[in-house]
Write a protein that holds these residues in place. Structure first.
Motif, short mmCIF file in Angstrom:
data_model
loop_
_atom_site.label_atom_id
_atom_site.label_comp_id
_atom_site.label_asym_id
_atom_site.label_seq_id
_atom_site.Cartn_x
_atom_site.Cartn_y
_atom_site.Cartn_z
N VAL A 55 0.84 -1.20 0.00
CA VAL A 55 0.00 0.00 0.00
C VAL A 55 0.87 1.25 0.00
O VAL A 55 0.65 2.19 -0.78
N VAL A 56 1.88 1.27 0.86
CA VAL A 56 2.74 2.46 0.95
C VAL A 56 3.55 2.65 -0.34
O VAL A 56 3.73 3.77 -0.81
N LEU A 57 4.02 1.56 -0.93
CA LEU A 57 4.73 1.67 -2.21
C LEU A 57 3.82 2.21 -3.31
O LEU A 57 4.24 3.03 -4.14
N LEU A 58 2.57 1.76 -3.32
CA LEU A 58 1.61 2.29 -4.30
C LEU A 58 1.42 3.78 -4.09
O LEU A 58 1.39 4.56 -5.06
N LEU A 59 1.30 4.21 -2.83
CA LEU A 59 1.16 5.63 -2.54
C LEU A 59 2.37 6.42 -3.01
O LEU A 59 2.24 7.51 -3.58
N ALA A 60 3.56 5.87 -2.81
CA ALA A 60 4.79 6.52 -3.29
C ALA A 60 4.73 6.69 -4.80
O ALA A 60 5.09 7.76 -5.34
N GLY A 61 4.29 5.66 -5.50
CA GLY A 61 4.18 5.73 -6.95
C GLY A 61 3.16 6.76 -7.40
O GLY A 61 3.40 7.49 -8.37
N LEU A 62 2.04 6.83 -6.71
CA LEU A 62 1.01 7.81 -7.06
C LEU A 62 1.50 9.24 -6.82
O LEU A 62 1.23 10.15 -7.63
N ILE A 63 2.21 9.45 -5.72
CA ILE A 63 2.75 10.78 -5.44
C ILE A 63 3.79 11.15 -6.49
O ILE A 63 3.84 12.28 -6.97
N PHE A 64 4.63 10.17 -6.89
CA PHE A 64 5.62 10.43 -7.93
C PHE A 64 4.94 10.78 -9.25
O PHE A 64 5.37 11.70 -9.95
N MET A 65 3.88 10.06 -9.59
CA MET A 65 3.14 10.37 -10.82
C MET A 65 2.57 11.78 -10.75
O MET A 65 2.62 12.53 -11.74
N ALA A 66 2.03 12.16 -9.59
CA ALA A 66 1.53 13.52 -9.42
C ALA A 66 2.66 14.53 -9.62
O ALA A 66 2.45 15.59 -10.24
N ALA A 67 3.85 14.22 -9.12
CA ALA A 67 5.00 15.12 -9.29
C ALA A 67 5.33 15.30 -10.77
O ALA A 67 5.64 16.42 -11.21
N LEU A 68 5.25 14.22 -11.53
CA LEU A 68 5.53 14.32 -12.97
C LEU A 68 4.50 15.20 -13.67
O LEU A 68 4.86 16.04 -14.51
N VAL A 69 3.24 15.04 -13.31
CA VAL A 69 2.18 15.86 -13.91
C VAL A 69 2.35 17.32 -13.49
O VAL A 69 2.22 18.24 -14.30
N LEU A 70 2.69 17.54 -12.22
CA LEU A 70 2.93 18.91 -11.75
C LEU A 70 4.13 19.53 -12.48
O LEU A 70 4.16 20.74 -12.71
N GLY A 71 5.08 18.71 -12.86
CA GLY A 71 6.22 19.20 -13.64
C GLY A 71 5.80 19.72 -15.00
O GLY A 71 6.35 20.71 -15.50
N VAL A 72 4.80 19.10 -15.60
CA VAL A 72 4.28 19.59 -16.88
C VAL A 72 3.61 20.94 -16.68
O VAL A 72 3.81 21.88 -17.47
N TRP A 73 2.83 21.07 -15.61
CA TRP A 73 2.16 22.34 -15.30
C TRP A 73 3.22 23.43 -15.07
O TRP A 73 3.11 24.54 -15.59
N LYS A 74 4.25 23.10 -14.32
CA LYS A 74 5.34 24.04 -14.06
C LYS A 74 6.00 24.47 -15.37
O LYS A 74 6.22 25.66 -15.61
N TYR A 75 6.31 23.50 -16.22
CA TYR A 75 6.94 23.80 -17.51
C TYR A 75 6.06 24.71 -18.35
O TYR A 75 6.54 25.69 -18.95
#
Length: 145
Positions: free
Chosen positions: A13-33
Motif C-alpha cells: 500500500v505504501v509503495l503504491l502511494l509513493a508511486g502515485l505521489i511520484f506520478m503527481a509530481a511528474l504531472v505537476l512538472g508539466v504544469w510548471k513547464y
C-alpha cells in the motif's frame, strides 16, 4: 503475478502511494513547464514550483517510509496507520501548494494565514514526526533488539 520478494500488504500500500505521489509530481512538472514557457520571466508561480518539488521529495520520502514499514516489528495495522498519517499530511501539503498555485493568491501562505493554519501545522508536526517515530521504533524493536 506476485513479486519474487514477498512484501507485506502494508508495504505494498505504501509503495503504491509513493508511486502515485511520484506520478503527481511528474504531472505537476508539466504544469510548471507550461507556466515557465508562457511567462515573461520564464518562471512558474512560486507555489506551482513548490508543489512540483514537494511532490518529488515526498514521493521519495514515502519510499523510505515503505522500507521502515517492511522492516518494522509492529503488526501491519499499526504500521499502516502510522505510515498513513504521515502520507496524508504529505498529500495535504502538496494539495495546499497546488491550490495556492492554481489561485495565484500568494507567494507565501504564512504571510496572511487563513483560520486554522496554526492548528493544521501543529497537527502536521505531531502527525509526521509521531507517525515516523512509531515506524522507527518498530524497526528498532525488530531489527536491533
Amino acid at each position: 503475478m506476485r513479486s519474487a520478494v514477498p512484501l507485506g500488504d502494508d508495504t505494498i500500500v505504501v509503495l503504491l502511494l509513493a508511486g502515485l505521489i511520484f506520478m503527481a509530481a511528474l504531472v505537476l512538472g508539466v504544469w510548471k513547464y507550461r507556466q515557465m514557457i508562457h511567462s515573461e520571466r520564464h518562471r512558474a508561480h512560486p507555489y506551482v514550483d513548490i508543489a512540483h518539488r514537494a511532490a518529488l521529495l515526498y514521493s521519495f520520502a514515502t519510499l523510505l517510509i515503505a522500507v521502515f514499514v517492511e522492516l518494522s516489528g509492529w503488526p501491519e495495522a499499526v504500521d499502516l496507520v502510522a505510515a498513513g498519517v504521515v502520507v496524508v499530511f504529505f498529500v495535504a501539503a502538496i494539495v495546499s501548494y497546488v491550490l495556492h498555485g492554481w489561485r495565484r493568491d500568494t507567494g507565501n501562505q504564512f504571510r496572511h494565514p487563513v483560520r486554522g493554519t496554526t492548528a493544521f501545522m501543529a497537527a502536521l508536526i505531531v502527525g509526521e514526526i509521531g507517525g515516523f517515530a512509531v515506524l522507527l521504533a518498530g524497526f528498532v524493536q525488530a531489527q536491533l533488539l
